[in-house]
Design a protein around this motif. Sequence first.
Motif, PDB file in Angstrom:
ATOM      1  N   LYS A  61     -29.110  25.752   0.569  1.00 11.44           N
ATOM      2  CA  LYS A  61     -29.690  25.788  -0.763  1.00 11.44           C
ATOM      3  C   LYS A  61     -30.738  24.702  -0.939  1.00 11.44           C
ATOM      4  N   LEU A  86     -21.468  19.514   0.964  1.00 11.50           N
ATOM      5  CA  LEU A  86     -21.971  18.830  -0.226  1.00 11.50           C
ATOM      6  C   LEU A  86     -21.456  17.408  -0.308  1.00 11.50           C
ATOM      7  N   LEU A  87     -20.507  17.062   0.552  1.00  8.05           N
ATOM      8  CA  LEU A  87     -20.014  15.690   0.594  1.00  8.05           C
ATOM      9  C   LEU A  87     -20.293  15.171   1.997  1.00  8.05           C
ATOM     10  N   THR A 106       0.825  -1.215   0.000  1.00  6.59           N
ATOM     11  CA  THR A 106       0.000   0.000   0.000  1.00  6.59           C
ATOM     12  C   THR A 106       0.851   1.253   0.000  1.00  6.59           C
ATOM     13  N   ARG A 113      -6.230  11.849  14.371  1.00  2.00           N
ATOM     14  CA  ARG A 113      -6.086  10.845  13.339  1.00  2.00           C
ATOM     15  C   ARG A 113      -6.898   9.634  13.753  1.00  2.00           C
ATOM     16  N   CYS A 169     -13.536  14.690   4.973  1.00  2.00           N
ATOM     17  CA  CYS A 169     -12.469  15.195   4.106  1.00  2.00           C
ATOM     18  C   CYS A 169     -12.854  16.505   3.432  1.00  2.00           C
ATOM     19  N   PRO A 205     -10.923  21.024   4.640  1.00  3.44           N
ATOM     20  CA  PRO A 205      -9.507  20.876   4.349  1.00  3.44           C
ATOM     21  C   PRO A 205      -8.649  21.347   5.511  1.00  3.44           C
ATOM     22  N   ARG A 210     -16.491   3.305   1.914  1.00  2.00           N
ATOM     23  CA  ARG A 210     -16.508   4.085   0.679  1.00  2.00           C
ATOM     24  C   ARG A 210     -16.877   3.138  -0.456  1.00  2.00           C
ATOM     25  N   GLU A 235     -27.340  22.101   4.597  1.00  2.00           N
ATOM     26  CA  GLU A 235     -26.978  23.328   3.873  1.00  2.00           C
ATOM     27  C   GLU A 235     -28.200  23.980   3.256  1.00  2.00           C
ATOM     28  N   GLN A 287     -18.181   3.932  -3.355  1.00  5.02           N
ATOM     29  CA  GLN A 287     -18.268   4.545  -4.678  1.00  5.02           C
ATOM     30  C   GLN A 287     -17.618   3.731  -5.806  1.00  5.02           C
ATOM     31  N   GLN A 292     -21.041   5.680   3.861  1.00  2.06           N
ATOM     32  CA  GLN A 292     -19.853   6.409   4.280  1.00  2.06           C
ATOM     33  C   GLN A 292     -19.981   6.933   5.712  1.00  2.06           C
ATOM     34  N   GLY A 296     -11.851  27.307   5.075  1.00  3.55           N
ATOM     35  CA  GLY A 296     -12.191  25.913   4.839  1.00  3.55           C
ATOM     36  C   GLY A 296     -13.472  25.433   5.485  1.00  3.55           C
TER      37      GLY A 296
END
Lengths: 445, 731
Positions: free
Chosen positions: B312, B630-631, B172, B498, B635, B638, B380, B310, B382, B374, B625
């Motif tokens: 919108k 939206l996710l 890895t 972490r 992550c 930032p 994950r 959010e 995806q 998630q 940041g």
Amino acid sequence: MLDRRALLQVGSAGLLGLSLPQMLRANPHPKARAKAVILLYQFGGPGQHETFDMKPNAPAEIRGSFKPIQTRVPGLQVCEMLPRVAEIAQHLTVVRTIQHTMGNHNSAAYYSLTGMAPSSDDQRLRDSLELFPAYGSIVDRFAPAPKGTPTFVSYPYTIRDGSISPGQHASFLGKTHNPFFFTQDPSRSDFRLPELSLPASISAERMESRKEVLQLIDSQSDLLEKSAVAQGIDESYQKAVSMLTSKEFKKAFDLSQEPKEVRDRYGRTTYGQGCLLARRLVEAGAKFVNVYFSESIGGDRGGWDTHGFNDKPQDPILKDWLLPITNDTFPTLIQDLEERGLLKDTLVVWMGEFGRSPRINKLAGRDHWPKCYPAVMAGGGVKGGYIYGASDKIGAYPAHGQCRPEDISATFFHLLGINPETEIRDKLNRPFPISRGQVIQEVIA
Amino acid sequence: MRSLLVWILCSTPLSAADVSFRQEVMAVLSRGGCNQGACHGNLNGKGGFKLSLRGEDSTFDRNAILKESLGRRVDIQHPAESLLLRKATGQTPHEGGPRFSADSSEYRLLSEWIRQGCPSDPDHLPKLLKLQVSPTEKVLISPANKVQLDIKGTFSDGSTRDLAHLVTFEPTVVGLVSISPTGEVVRQNDGELTVLVRYLEQMVPVQLVFAPARAEYVKRLVSLDHPIDRLVFPPLETLRLSPSPLASDQVFVRRAYLDATGCLPTADEARGFVTDSRPDKRAKLIDRLLAKPEFADYWAQKWSDLLRNEEKALDSKGVRLFYQWIRDSIAADRPLNEFAAEIVRARGNTYENPPANLYRSLREPYGRAESIAQVFLGIRLQCAKCHNHPFDQWTQTDYHEFAAIFSKLDYRIVENNRRDMLDKHEFIGAQIVFTARDGILKHPVSGKALSPRLLGETKQLPPQSDSLDEIAEWLSRPENPFFAKVQANRVWYHLMGRGLVDPIDDFRSSNPATNEPLLKELARSFQQSGFKLKSLVRLIMTSRAYQLSASPAETNADDETRFSRAIIRPLQAEQMLDAISRVTGVSPRFESYPKGTRAGQLAAPPLTKRGKKGLEAERFLKVFGQPERLLTCECERPSDTGLVQTFQLLSGEMINGMLTQPGNRLGKLLESKQSDAEIVEELYWSALSRGPTSTELSRLSEFVAKSSDRRAALEDVVWGLINSKEFQLRR
């Protein structure tokens, strides 16, 4: 221990011990032909029939009302409203056959600003950190400009169709690689960037004493010595201070230093002065400059989206706004770069997100058409007086030489000396090449 | 007669010498890296030759080798002339370089298969039951520098075969080790990695640590009373990592406030803690912090980030209702499994039932499936949408059957008064989320209608059941295999910097925890407490591991994964703005929030209207940041520093305005008739939770005294404090 983050995370090592990153090194970066790219982004989608792919022999509802004029380049005619463009045609490569399937401004803009096809053709494609970074951010990641100058500069709008069009920032590459972006209008007499100047009450001497206070506090802990995070912040400080104090870069923004006659030649419009600024930025060392032609897709003084909506047929807008400003600016920039000996290593690209439909619609406009549209390039290692590909008789589909936005991006990167197969990783750590396309070798001089 | 002949041909047993396409030829192609995404496994293939990604599809691959390229890839008469072999050995120029040599066992297998006429595999070929690798974990302290992996497979005919020459090794991390074709792993550099050993559909991760001798290692006896310390410190001994000492009270009080509440301690709170002489003052402080309203603000912000709260999509009323619901749940310390279950099954009018807002944001089944996996399962998923997950067990079918759970959700838009007619993301007005009668997803390859199935379960959900109730119930079961670990790891990440599994939403066998026993213990304790957030936060913060200094000790400067010292992080956007506001005594303004609202109390990031720039404080948060939500991924926030951020603090108009405002903290301090030294002292405690050192105090007092403008000089001191690394970092 090796810093884990510094190590590429990749897959299988080959049996001869040749791992993938080594293979990529075995395919080294090409020699750079261009030092910088200026992308003149024509938001809204310019019609090929009124610019670089005239069809005078097609029926009236296709050829439209403008006539072509011959340039010095055999086979290349341009619109009669672009006589100055005709005069510099010997510097141009016209790629006539970009094709994709995105019919909405935002998805097509994202595609053309990143070279990455969006997962669906949707006006609602929402800008997020999942999406691909802008070209300039990738250049900043792999071939940054020297200290004191930002690699990637973009202005004077955030383009949007309803919502913000993706593809204008570094996205998952990280904020460090965002463009140096501003929305101030370079044609205004008070044009200045607050980022590059201290608040009025702070003299240079006072800034010096502030820096001393800061140094005193920073020297009390072992953070700067021991923490990579602290060092990163400090690096960013050094960079910012060097920009604040760099005469070179600040000077680039002082358009008043240009002779009046030069400024007039570019036209005293936001876009015209933006083009002039692009030249000055490239001179100061910037490597990728995005100049957005307009903030919105269309309208009287907006972008190229001339459907004929709201009783606004396309011809008057083209005649009074879009074509004259193009005729004033684009050739001026090319000539200016040429006269200064900069054109040979500055690639100028003029393109939008798609073209326009061959048939003029009932409202006397043309609709979106991603199936065949042009991009025009000059300098920076591309051929002069060259046409790549040809469309069919009505400018609807490529007859030969079809290419895609990722081929254009692969060509940019290649000319800038970056291997298009260079790998980047998204937020989910999935690997992507910076371009999935093929370099269009034919256009390279 | 003819069919009989075919039957006889097909049933001819595979002789010992027969080479299997699937089990040997494709294994060799995988081993050579030929079918990777960067090579012929690419979407477009490479050089006109495309293989299925990592050998997913043997029929496709055999066709590609046999039939395309006018059959030039294999030459049965003269196997050595086959393009497949000439390219792989570099005899014919190959962009991917030579992959193996002509005297290798790989070459022999391929050429033998070609010589035999490129047979496909007979139906009765024994299947691989289990791939076995030993050891699966090992710590090697220098000078020990290599380990031989023993690799065997058991097959359905009862046989056991040595597979070392057929498996693929994938480290890895690149650059740490070299691996011989027979599975000997040799250190090239110190570090930790996982080597994935793959064969056919199976994969075994091997965790290896190559540690330096660390001659300067100093063993320190620490108390192992705390259940976390019992699991953190003994492995450090094996790795010869000397743990850092306990952080000072000054560092601890700032850290604890920021981590638990997102706010700095006031000058008085910090001083009060530092001068407190009770031995259990740290535990007492933690209890006080857990009871503060700011604790609920801060952790509600974290969950709001993840749950796409959010404006919108949800409108300004919706974000406030959703935030309030989340915040109430946290303030009441509601069990987190119940909280999750309520969100996952929520439907109805989103104004009346706020948890249904997640589905108001996630408007299609794939996005819902990916986000739920998630956030709540740490998976994950995806990758598996388009092909089997390359580093995990999930297949494309797993993905699509999981997505089918959410396929029937639909919306009734009661009204939509969007301000911007062009913006199709914008919804203003009531919406009802409901389960429609139909809404069937189809498998992208087979085209068959899918019935819903939970991840890791073998049976489909009962046809008449409500699939959202089913997943909610499954998720909140104490024995759910994912939930407790994933959430415990998330809280650990927020407090320790972490995850034990990192990234925290990427649990998979090929990404193991750096300390599995500890992760198990956290999960067990979390589950036993009834999934209570506060008791988990208390457990972690009271450990010695949490309270260590960030300054390196003898041998742990390079430790990033074992928690032998505290991890240094930049303050988050909201923390930073609130901290600056605290130090300057000037509250930021946010559009349509009451005056005095802290950044850490915003229900959602304020929307910037079209053509508007937004207020200064709102722009500041974006630059630093604040995620747009939206996710559904941590992550999205930032941690890197950008130039614009630096300019904001260095020369920004907002900071300048806060520093110079006449009635700010400085203005009040100046009126209070305190001495320069006293004012400096006060500013230090409020910004850094410590007093100035004697050097700082004397030099700064002198600086202020000598200045012609006392206020300006003190502004410069505050500027210096705000711009210092110590201020901008949590350590």
